[in-house]
Design an enzyme around this catalytic site. Structure first.
Site, mmCIF file in Angstrom:
data_model
loop_
_atom_site.group_PDB
_atom_site.id
_atom_site.type_symbol
_atom_site.label_atom_id
_atom_site.label_comp_id
_atom_site.label_asym_id
_atom_site.label_seq_id
_atom_site.Cartn_x
_atom_site.Cartn_y
_atom_site.Cartn_z
ATOM 1 N N ASP A 123 14.700 -8.051 -41.850
ATOM 2 C CA ASP A 123 15.212 -7.800 -43.158
ATOM 3 C C ASP A 123 14.499 -6.535 -44.011
ATOM 4 O OD1 ASP A 123 16.763 -10.337 -43.027
ATOM 5 O OD2 ASP A 123 15.219 -11.519 -43.881
ATOM 6 N N ASP A 141 23.476 -10.106 -42.469
ATOM 7 C CA ASP A 141 23.509 -11.113 -43.606
ATOM 8 C C ASP A 141 24.417 -10.693 -44.457
ATOM 9 O OD1 ASP A 141 21.054 -12.162 -42.622
ATOM 10 O OD2 ASP A 141 20.009 -11.332 -43.991
#
Length: 166
Positions: A123, A141
């Site tokens: 991330d 995401d």
């Protein structure tokens, strides 16, 4: 003889594009960004922030001991397979159904690649306001969230239209 309209499987090209963009950005992150250090993009709102997630959204089950990697991988394959079957039954012109399905497939498989390559998801996008930070996320995401919103929104609209047509 019934005429068969073309199905929406060519929308899988959008899934492939999401996967490529996701993996390219993550490769950049792994090479260019320090771990767990905010690099401001827009001061007071947006950082690059390299972090890792072994769980699901919002680090759900991130410290479950490792079995969650395989559960989330299997779940992503099942969901992607199901959505691909639904794409094959969706008319090609029905972009309101096809585009969200394609986004979810691409996002799910983008994160699966991370789980299989690294054992976790990379991330790097972090939004924040003052001392309140949203959990870091990535391109995959984002595609999943936009796709899920599209499925819900367009599904509600189609349900409303069907109800009004009765």
């Amino acid at each position: 003889m019934t005429k068969v309209s073309p199905n929406a499987t060519p929308w899988l090209a959008v899934s492939a594009l999401v996967i490529v963009l996701d993996q390219l950005t993550k490769e950049w992150v792994l090479k260019a960004l320090p771990e767990y250090q905010a690099v401001p993009v827009i001061e007071g709102f947006w950082n690059w922030y390299r972090s890792y997630n072994t769980g699901a959204a919002f680090s759900f089950l991130s410290d479950a001991g490792g079995w969650q990697k395989w559960m989330f991988t299997a779940l992503a394959f099942v969901i992607s397979g199901l959505l691909t079957v639904w794409l094959s039954r969706t008319p090609r012109r029905d972009w309101r159904t096809a585009a969200p399905f394609a986004l979810v497939i691409g996002g799910a498989l983008g994160n699966v690649i991370d789980r299989l390559r690294h054992g976790h998801v990379v991330d790097f996008i972090q939004w924040h306001w003052q001392d309140h930070a949203w959990p870091a996320f990535n391109v995959a995401d984002s595609a999943i969230v936009v796709g899920a919103i599209g499925i819900a929104l367009f599904g509600l609209l189609q349900g409303k239209q069907a109800k009004e047509a009765r």
